[in-house]
Enzyme design. Sequence first.
Site, PDB file in Angstrom:
ATOM      1  N   SER A  79      46.730 -10.541  -1.961  1.00 48.12           N
ATOM      2  CA  SER A  79      47.008 -10.487  -0.533  1.00 48.12           C
ATOM      3  C   SER A  79      47.730  -9.204  -0.166  1.00 48.12           C
ATOM      4  O   SER A  79      48.517  -8.669  -0.944  1.00 48.12           O
ATOM      5  CB  SER A  79      47.862 -11.689  -0.112  1.00 48.12           C
ATOM      6  OG  SER A  79      48.252 -11.588   1.233  1.00 48.12           O
ATOM      7  N   SER A  80      47.456  -8.744   1.039  1.00 42.06           N
ATOM      8  CA  SER A  80      48.163  -7.572   1.563  1.00 42.06           C
ATOM      9  C   SER A  80      49.440  -7.974   2.298  1.00 42.06           C
ATOM     10  O   SER A  80      50.220  -7.109   2.706  1.00 42.06           O
ATOM     11  CB  SER A  80      47.251  -6.803   2.530  1.00 42.06           C
ATOM     12  OG  SER A  80      46.908  -7.635   3.633  1.00 42.06           O
ATOM     13  N   THR A  83      36.178 -38.145  -9.201  1.00 43.44           N
ATOM     14  CA  THR A  83      34.910 -38.335  -8.507  1.00 43.44           C
ATOM     15  C   THR A  83      35.214 -38.354  -7.019  1.00 43.44           C
ATOM     16  O   THR A  83      36.165 -39.002  -6.584  1.00 43.44           O
ATOM     17  CB  THR A  83      34.221 -39.642  -8.928  1.00 43.44           C
ATOM     18  OG1 THR A  83      35.077 -40.752  -8.641  1.00 43.44           O
ATOM     19  CG2 THR A  83      33.893 -39.628 -10.415  1.00 43.44           C
ATOM     20  N   SER A 110      -6.942  -1.023  -6.635  1.00 41.46           N
ATOM     21  CA  SER A 110      -6.559  -1.315  -5.253  1.00 41.46           C
ATOM     22  C   SER A 110      -5.075  -1.655  -5.265  1.00 41.46           C
ATOM     23  O   SER A 110      -4.553  -2.118  -6.286  1.00 41.46           O
ATOM     24  CB  SER A 110      -7.364  -2.501  -4.712  1.00 41.46           C
ATOM     25  OG  SER A 110      -6.764  -3.033  -3.533  1.00 41.46           O
ATOM     26  N   THR A 111      -4.425  -1.428  -4.142  1.00 43.52           N
ATOM     27  CA  THR A 111      -3.046  -1.902  -4.042  1.00 43.52           C
ATOM     28  C   THR A 111      -2.961  -3.379  -4.393  1.00 43.52           C
ATOM     29  O   THR A 111      -1.990  -3.841  -5.000  1.00 43.52           O
ATOM     30  CB  THR A 111      -2.514  -1.695  -2.614  1.00 43.52           C
ATOM     31  OG1 THR A 111      -2.402  -0.294  -2.350  1.00 43.52           O
ATOM     32  CG2 THR A 111      -1.150  -2.359  -2.418  1.00 43.52           C
ATOM     33  N   ASN A 112      -4.028  -4.102  -4.053  1.00 46.52           N
ATOM     34  CA  ASN A 112      -3.979  -5.557  -4.146  1.00 46.52           C
ATOM     35  C   ASN A 112      -4.086  -6.104  -5.560  1.00 46.52           C
ATOM     36  O   ASN A 112      -3.879  -7.306  -5.774  1.00 46.52           O
ATOM     37  CB  ASN A 112      -5.068  -6.163  -3.262  1.00 46.52           C
ATOM     38  CG  ASN A 112      -4.924  -5.716  -1.823  1.00 46.52           C
ATOM     39  OD1 ASN A 112      -3.863  -5.264  -1.417  1.00 46.52           O
ATOM     40  ND2 ASN A 112      -5.995  -5.820  -1.058  1.00 46.52           N
ATOM     41  N   LYS A 159      50.673 -13.531  -4.527  1.00 43.54           N
ATOM     42  CA  LYS A 159      49.467 -14.354  -4.427  1.00 43.54           C
ATOM     43  C   LYS A 159      48.343 -13.734  -5.267  1.00 43.54           C
ATOM     44  O   LYS A 159      48.082 -12.541  -5.183  1.00 43.54           O
ATOM     45  CB  LYS A 159      49.028 -14.455  -2.967  1.00 43.54           C
ATOM     46  CG  LYS A 159      47.944 -15.503  -2.710  1.00 43.54           C
ATOM     47  CD  LYS A 159      47.778 -15.708  -1.209  1.00 43.54           C
ATOM     48  CE  LYS A 159      46.850 -16.869  -0.895  1.00 43.54           C
ATOM     49  NZ  LYS A 159      45.447 -16.539  -1.186  1.00 43.54           N
ATOM     50  N   THR A 207       0.825  -1.210   0.000  1.00 41.42           N
ATOM     51  CA  THR A 207       0.000   0.000   0.000  1.00 41.42           C
ATOM     52  C   THR A 207       0.861   1.263   0.000  1.00 41.42           C
ATOM     53  O   THR A 207       0.553   2.233  -0.696  1.00 41.42           O
ATOM     54  CB  THR A 207      -0.937   0.006   1.223  1.00 41.42           C
ATOM     55  OG1 THR A 207      -1.830  -1.108   1.129  1.00 41.42           O
ATOM     56  CG2 THR A 207      -1.737   1.294   1.297  1.00 41.42           C
TER      57      THR A 207
END
Length: 465
Positions: free
Chosen positions: A314-315, A183, A136-138, A320, A97
Amino acid sequence: MRTEHDLIGQLPVDEAAYYGIHTARAVQNFSITGTPIHSELVRALATVKKAAALTNRQIHALDAARADAIARACDEIIAGGLRDQFVVDCMQGGAGTSANMNANEVIANRAIELLGGQKGDYSVVHPLDHVNLHQSTNDVFPTAVRIAAIRLLKPVSEQFAALQTALQKKEKEFSDVVKVGRTQLQDAVPVTLGQEFGAWAQAVSRDRWRLYKAEERLRQVNIGGTAVGTGINAPKAYIFTMIERLRDLTGIGLARVEYMMDPTQNCDVFVEVSGLLKSSAVNLSKIANDLRLLASGPRAGIGEIRLPAVQAGSSIMPGKVNPVMCEAVNQVAFQMMADDLAITLAAQSGQLELNAFLPLIAKNLLEMLDLLQNTLPLFISRCIDGIQADRTVCSRTLHDSFVLATALTGYLGYDKASEVAAQCRATGKTVRQVVLESGLLDQSTLDEILRPERLTAPGFFTGKG
């Protein structure tokens, strides 16, 4: 400021605002996510309102001046205007609504301006008596959600087609790269790297088709059903003309549902579409997981493929490079699965003649489509297209592994082939070395049996006769 009133009382509204008191109250009540309703839903709501105005003019329920002004205001919104005036949170009570009233008020106030009036003078154009006439909203909100979802579905389906094509290109490129198939993460039998990409392409092709067909599930709308689907306060001429007008405005093959109470209260169609989107998320996550495994290492893992290096990983660890695009796809998939669960819970929580939780369904369904639309092009361009095979690693691991023992079962029997595999495991020797040293087969026969490119082709039987 201007003062507006409603059932509850009065409230000051910013003079510059195109929305009114109903929207202002909703903003106070639902400061939850900080995110307004989806822009495509705004566009769909404006489309429904324009269709209603033109329909009401056609059946002489609304005068031409008001109807034209409302339609012009809707056109501005459809084109992207006034979006900053749609301020109601996407997470809202009331079955939509607040979103519907937000649209009604913005359209009304812009129409008032177009007719030369001042915002808030609802004697010129009223949000409910004129913009929301026979609605209607509905029936408006569920119809708009369907239109928005259909509009987003098509480009997502096209992106899955692009992903399928990208995977099939790699299938062809890697068709001659024979490697170890696995697998349960254990060495199994020879496959080609191209076959692995081909299997992923097949899964994606199913997703593409499912989503292409999903539009059909959303085309039936309950517009004209008004409050609960009985069509109260809506003339028959409006109900039958409205759907024709909506088809013309959207270009979508919408149809008026025969039993309008059904989609007013039942949201299983949204669950179905969400489930199809979840299926695509499952496949995407599986592909991303597999790519991360095959690219793991690169020295201490499987390392059979190389993913494009798109950023430093990586920091603290120099050199990496992480599989960040795959990880992003995984996270998108997880979010989509969560969205699907929320949609499921919201759909089953409706009571009697209405589902009050459609705003949550709309938020999550449209979010799922957005996530796919934004993610798939990146996954293709910044990951799939740039994947390279490490042919040396694939060949070495294939011949070092004892997976080729499977090819011997038709000649040696399962037990003897198992003994060969056990010796390989114990000694570190290859299948070829163990078989030749044991005198089980001669060189030429073994060469013919252990042609890996033959072992990966359908219909090849590695047995006598």
